[in-house]
Design a protein around this motif. Structure first.
Motif, PDB file in Angstrom:
ATOM      1  N   SER A 106      27.211  35.639  67.398  1.00  0.00           N
ATOM      2  CA  SER A 106      27.599  35.605  65.997  1.00  0.00           C
ATOM      3  C   SER A 106      27.615  34.195  65.382  1.00  0.00           C
ATOM      4  O   SER A 106      27.158  34.016  64.240  1.00  0.00           O
ATOM      5  CB  SER A 106      28.963  36.293  65.849  1.00  0.00           C
ATOM      6  N   PRO A 107      28.110  33.168  66.099  1.00  0.00           N
ATOM      7  CA  PRO A 107      28.134  31.844  65.446  1.00  0.00           C
ATOM      8  C   PRO A 107      26.751  31.363  65.033  1.00  0.00           C
ATOM      9  O   PRO A 107      26.531  31.011  63.871  1.00  0.00           O
ATOM     10  CB  PRO A 107      28.767  30.942  66.518  1.00  0.00           C
ATOM     11  N   ILE A 119      27.176  33.028  61.498  1.00  0.00           N
ATOM     12  CA  ILE A 119      28.221  32.226  60.858  1.00  0.00           C
ATOM     13  C   ILE A 119      27.708  30.856  60.391  1.00  0.00           C
ATOM     14  O   ILE A 119      27.958  30.452  59.248  1.00  0.00           O
ATOM     15  CB  ILE A 119      29.443  32.090  61.801  1.00  0.00           C
ATOM     16  N   LEU A 163      35.973  28.344  57.266  1.00  0.00           N
ATOM     17  CA  LEU A 163      36.423  28.927  58.529  1.00  0.00           C
ATOM     18  C   LEU A 163      37.742  28.297  58.947  1.00  0.00           C
ATOM     19  O   LEU A 163      37.900  27.083  58.888  1.00  0.00           O
ATOM     20  CB  LEU A 163      35.354  28.637  59.597  1.00  0.00           C
ATOM     21  N   ALA A 165      30.406  37.986  56.916  1.00  0.00           N
ATOM     22  CA  ALA A 165      30.278  36.637  56.340  1.00  0.00           C
ATOM     23  C   ALA A 165      28.850  36.407  55.835  1.00  0.00           C
ATOM     24  O   ALA A 165      28.646  35.877  54.739  1.00  0.00           O
ATOM     25  CB  ALA A 165      30.638  35.587  57.391  1.00  0.00           C
ATOM     26  N   SER A 175      35.573  36.921  63.942  1.00  0.00           N
ATOM     27  CA  SER A 175      34.269  36.265  63.777  1.00  0.00           C
ATOM     28  C   SER A 175      33.237  36.766  64.779  1.00  0.00           C
ATOM     29  O   SER A 175      32.297  36.060  65.102  1.00  0.00           O
ATOM     30  CB  SER A 175      34.445  34.752  63.944  1.00  0.00           C
ATOM     31  N   GLY A 210      31.051  38.275  61.659  1.00  0.00           N
ATOM     32  CA  GLY A 210      29.901  37.425  61.382  1.00  0.00           C
ATOM     33  C   GLY A 210      28.973  38.081  60.370  1.00  0.00           C
ATOM     34  O   GLY A 210      28.488  37.429  59.430  1.00  0.00           O
TER      35      GLY A 210
END
Ligand SMILES: Cc1cc2nc3c(=O)[nH]c(=O)nc-3n(C[C@H](O)[C@H](O)[C@H](O)COP(=O)(O)OP(=O)(O)OC[C@H]3O[C@@H](n4cnc5c(N)ncnc54)[C@H](O)[C@@H]3O)c2cc1C
Ligand code: SF4
Length: 596
Positions: free
Chosen positions: A272-273, A277, A288, A35, A27, A32
């Motif tokens: 990335s989150p 994400i 997830l 996604a 991730s 990321g």
């Protein structure tokens, strides 16, 4: 001004009885981006992340002052960060037989180690073997992007077509024109700050407001211009003007960037989150599962195609299967190579996607160490200014082996640096004196220091490789990587030149040189690992095609830095994301056409 922090959308429940359109392993920057692109194309995606999801804002505490922390930011006793000399005089696994309860890579030894103790892996749980290597890993949602340094650079055709330029190695199967539109997309979606320079070897991005250079940096910039070289404000993967993303704020120049090993709790700096994400979850198409350590790509015995991923739950140590029509590895360069090598179904006895024998080989990165520190005498005694309220200092792009041909080495290097006041006054450790006079000296000199260090291209060589150790295993019983890697003469000669030119540039600018580093840091120090599953047009000498798709297994993609053909000397993350965007767009098209 109030900073709004938005909690991510409620995650859909993981359903392991279901076959997802795609499963993504990892991730970080690569996972990321995969996604983001796939979910925006309507694909149903399951993401497996080996690490935990932690409350990162609470972890980073970006605005906490050193005196507000019980140990001024240091980890509790019993924890240890590996030092440079340990990397060089001992062999990995470095944490084996140490008395420390927890052991971290060298990044844990930077100021504020307590803020990264749950971000960096504990080396005791994650051993590796072989030649010396300083491997920095972050196992949590978002991977290393939670603490990356954010220098966000593009590659040019000097990099993509390097073989055409100097005859060494392989050209990439793409050119700058192929990837430029995707760099643009990354710039616009995530935000990047910088200043246009129109350099053919370091293409400009679609920049937001750049950071201001300090007085000493402006002086050096002017002097370098006369030498035909460039000093440009740090090109930061940070949004300074803001982006359309409810999880992120624009940069307030609070200075926290330079104070600890990275991290921005308002997410002006890309991670990335919040950057990829959470917005992907908002589409309703992303599921997830954290604490899920993938250890094998599963293959359908009849079709030979990938059918999913086998993973171990890091908490209960049980093994599960995730089923998907497409498998995307994005576990970072070395972990993705490990996964390919660990996956040995009947059809792929040397590891999945490895009919070429190149998986784990052609490893490349950046060599570091040489640089210089100087004092700008005119600035001694000047009134303090807020200089570290910005995400970075400056960057001096490559100037070697472009039009010229250097004796002794091919390719090039760039310098990262900074000058001016910082939270802890530069030069304080070395200042002479005692008591009041000492303090006066430190104050007077604090803003007058300037320093820079080089990042040079390590040549991709087949002989530099990683394989699976036959005996050593990690805490979950998964066999670990064994390194067979060292710098060559090209890197050593390049480093000699780096030290010489660093001195030369300071001297030319009238900066008093007070130190020149000549020593090369341990292999791995750059944290820019690349090349273990390179792209290419020939399936006999490469692992992936230009869309990071396995030559051998058409529904298997590897979208991280392992696909890079050469390292260039520019930091890789922006390229990792631009490539992943391009590949995943292709993947989604192929998926819709039923070709995967
Ligand atoms: C201190 C620091 C400074 C840096 N500075 C810069 C910089 O200035 N510029 C730059 O370009 N780059 C920089 N980098 C490098 C940058 O962080 C990486 O290039 C980038 O994060 C790579 O993205 P990735 O997705 O390939 O890997 P990662 O970000 O490492 O993400 C990989 C993810 O995969 C997960 N994973 C691993 N194995 C498995 C498995 N078996 N199963 C499931 N999940 C798995 C990991 O837990 C992790 O979350 C820096 C890194 C650090 C640590
Ligand atoms: S200076 Fe900007 S990017 Fe850096 S921590 Fe502060 S707000 Fe974040």
């Amino acid at each position: 001004m109030t900073l709004v922090r938005v909690a991510p959308t409620q995650e859909p429940q993981v359903d392991l009885s279901r076959t997802y359109d795609a499963v993504i392993v990892g991730s970080g920057a690569a996972g990321g981006m995969a996604a983001h692109v796939l979910t925006s194309q309507g694909m149903q995606v399951l993401m497996l992340e080996a690490g935990k999801k932690i409350d990162i804002n609470q972890e980073l505490r970006s605005m906490e002052w050193p005196y507000d922390h019980p140990r001024r930011g240091d980890m509790p006793p019993g924890s240890h960060a590996i030092r440079h000399n340990e990397y060089t005089i001992r062999q990995p696994p470095y944490a084996k037989k140490t008395a420390f309860k927890h052991v971290y890579s060298y990044v844990g030894g930077w100021g504020g180690s307590d803020y990264v103790k749950n971000i960096l892996v504990d080396e005791k749980d994650h051993p590796y073997t072989g030649t010396k290597y300083a491997w920095v890993r972050a196992r949590l949602l978002g991977g290393k992007t939670n603490i990356w340094g954010r220098l966000a650079l593009r590659l040019s055709d000097y990099d993509f077509k390097a073989k055409t330029h100097d005859g060494y190695g392989e050209d990439w199967p793409i050119s700058y024109a192929d990837i430029a539109p995707y760099y643009d997309k990354v710039d616009l979606y995530l935000g990047i700050s910088g200043y246009k320079e129109n350099l053919p070897h370091l293409p400009d991005s679609l920049f937001q407001r750049h950071n201001k250079l300090t007085a000493s940096e402006v002086m050096l910039r002017k002097s370098l211009k006369q030498m035909g070289r460039t000093l440009t404000p740090y090109r930061a993967g940070v949004t300074t003007d803001g982006v359309k993303n409810k999880y992120r704020s624009k940069c307030f120049g609070r200075g926290a960037c330079g104070r600890r090993p990275g991290g921005c709790d308002i997410h002006a700096a890309f991670d990335s989150p919040t950057g990829l994400i959470y917005p992907a979850m908002d589409t309703g198409n992303l599921t997830l599962r954290t604490n899920s350590i993938a250890h094998q790509v599963l293959v359908d015995a009849n079709t030979g195609k990938a059918r999913g991923v086998s993973f171990v739950d890091s908490q209960n140590h049980r093994t599960y299967e995730a089923k998907a029509k497409v498998v995307i590895l994005a576990a970072s360069t070395l972990e993705s190579a490990r996964l390919l090598l660990l996956s040995q179904p009947r059809q792929h006895p040397n590891g999945i996607g490895n009919s070429s024998g190149h998986v784990g080989h052609n490893f490349c990165e950046h060599v570091m160490g040489p640089g210089a520190t100087g004092l700008v005498k005119e600035l001694v005694g000047r009134a303090p200014t807020l200089d570290d309220g910005r995400p970075g200092g400056f960057y001096v792009p490559r100037f070697r082996n472009l039009q010229d041909k250097q004796p002794g080495f091919i390719r090039g290097y760039g310098f990262e640096g900074g000058g001016g006041f910082s939270i802890f006054p530069d030069g304080a450790w070395d200042a002479p004196g005692f008591g009041g006079q000492f303090k006066k000296t430190v104050r007077e000199h604090a803003g007058a220091f300037i320093s820079m260090g080089g990042f040079g291209e390590v040549l991709a060589r087949y002989e530099n490789y990683m394989d699976i150790d036959p005996t050593e295993k990690d805490r979950w019983g998964i066999p670990v990587l064994r390194f067979h890697y060292q710098f060559s003469d090209n890197e050593k000669k390049m480093c000699e030149d780096m030290a010489t030119t660093a001195r030369e540039m300071f001297e030319q600018a009238g900066v008093e040189v007070i130190g020149v580093d000549k020593d090369i840091l341990t292999e791995g120090w750059s944290i820019h690992e690349l090349g273990t599953a390179r792209m290419g047009t020939d399936p006999k000498t490469s692992v992936l095609n230009q869309f990071q798709q396995s030559h051998d297994v058409r529904n298997l993609f590897v979208v991280d830095g392992s696909s890079h053909v050469s390292a260039s000397c520019q930091n890789p993350t922006w390229t990792i994301m631009a490539l992943a965007w391009r590949s995943c767009e292709h993947l989604a098209d192929e998926f819709k056409r039923g070709n995967l």
